[in-house]
Design a protein around this motif. Structure first.
Motif, short mmCIF file in Angstrom:
data_model
loop_
_atom_site.label_atom_id
_atom_site.label_comp_id
_atom_site.label_asym_id
_atom_site.label_seq_id
_atom_site.Cartn_x
_atom_site.Cartn_y
_atom_site.Cartn_z
N VAL A 139 0.86 -1.18 0.00
CA VAL A 139 0.00 0.00 0.00
C VAL A 139 0.90 1.23 0.00
O VAL A 139 1.94 1.25 0.67
CB VAL A 139 -0.91 0.02 1.25
N LEU A 157 0.60 5.27 0.89
CA LEU A 157 -0.20 6.35 1.45
C LEU A 157 0.44 7.67 1.05
O LEU A 157 1.63 7.89 1.29
CB LEU A 157 -0.24 6.26 2.98
N ASP A 158 -0.34 8.55 0.44
CA ASP A 158 0.10 9.90 0.12
C ASP A 158 -0.20 10.74 1.35
O ASP A 158 -1.35 11.12 1.60
CB ASP A 158 -0.64 10.41 -1.11
N VAL A 159 0.82 11.00 2.14
CA VAL A 159 0.65 11.72 3.41
C VAL A 159 1.08 13.18 3.33
O VAL A 159 1.15 13.87 4.34
CB VAL A 159 1.40 11.00 4.57
N GLU A 190 -1.55 2.08 8.88
CA GLU A 190 -2.57 2.61 7.97
C GLU A 190 -3.74 3.22 8.73
O GLU A 190 -4.32 4.20 8.31
CB GLU A 190 -3.07 1.51 7.04
N ALA A 202 -5.05 10.06 4.76
CA ALA A 202 -4.13 10.02 3.62
C ALA A 202 -4.78 9.31 2.44
O ALA A 202 -5.55 8.37 2.62
CB ALA A 202 -2.84 9.31 4.01
N LYS A 203 -4.46 9.76 1.23
CA LYS A 203 -4.91 9.04 0.04
C LYS A 203 -4.19 7.71 -0.02
O LYS A 203 -2.99 7.64 0.20
CB LYS A 203 -4.62 9.85 -1.22
N ARG A 204 -4.94 6.67 -0.30
CA ARG A 204 -4.41 5.31 -0.27
C ARG A 204 -4.43 4.71 -1.67
O ARG A 204 -5.44 4.79 -2.38
CB ARG A 204 -5.27 4.47 0.67
N TYR A 205 -3.31 4.09 -2.07
CA TYR A 205 -3.20 3.41 -3.35
C TYR A 205 -2.96 1.92 -3.07
O TYR A 205 -2.04 1.57 -2.34
CB TYR A 205 -2.03 3.94 -4.17
N TRP A 262 -3.20 6.86 9.76
CA TRP A 262 -3.18 7.85 8.68
C TRP A 262 -4.42 7.69 7.80
O TRP A 262 -4.34 7.65 6.58
CB TRP A 262 -1.90 7.69 7.85
N TYR A 314 5.25 10.33 1.12
CA TYR A 314 4.65 9.01 0.90
C TYR A 314 5.14 8.00 1.92
O TYR A 314 6.31 8.01 2.30
CB TYR A 314 5.02 8.47 -0.50
#
Length: 116
Positions: A21, A23-25, A99, A105-108, A102, A34
């Motif tokens: 994963v 995360l864009d933090v 995870e 945060a956007k998650r990919y 956060w 990230y």
């Protein structure tokens, strides 16, 4: 997202890391941009994942601020400045629940990361 971040995810995937994963933090933290999070299936596997990331960074002239050099951890990091790779044992990932800390945060997911 930067190509180097996606490439690190590919390196981890090629070494059979689980549950990768990103995360864009950047908007919710001043630590880094990230988090790249993955699970290893054993201590030697975690070390192999760390070493593969370090090798990728070296080959691509990307900085390494810090990395865990020891053994027997449930959580290892490789700090590249604008990103931090977090490698966990299954027990460590459940316990620290990074995870969950956060959530904003956007998650990919792995599928999104490894497209193209």
């Amino acid at each position: 997202m930067e190509n180097s971040i996606k490439e690190i995810a590919r390196v981890l995937n090629n070494k059979d890391a689980k549950d990768i994963v990103i995360l864009d933090v950047a908007d919710v933290s001043n630590l880094t941009s990230y988090f790249i999070i993955a699970t290893a299936n054993s201590e030697p596997h975690m070390e192999a994942l760390r070493d593969a990331v370090l090798e990728f960074l070296e080959k691509n002239n990307l900085p390494v601020i810090y990395y865990d050099k020891g053994r027997g951890y449930d959580w290892m990091v490789v700090d590249g400045g604008h990103f931090i790779v977090h490698l966990f044992s299954e027990k460590g990932r459940d316990f620290y629940s990074l995870e969950g800390l956060w959530l904003n945060a956007k998650r990919y997911s792995t599928e999104e990361l490894l497209k193209g």
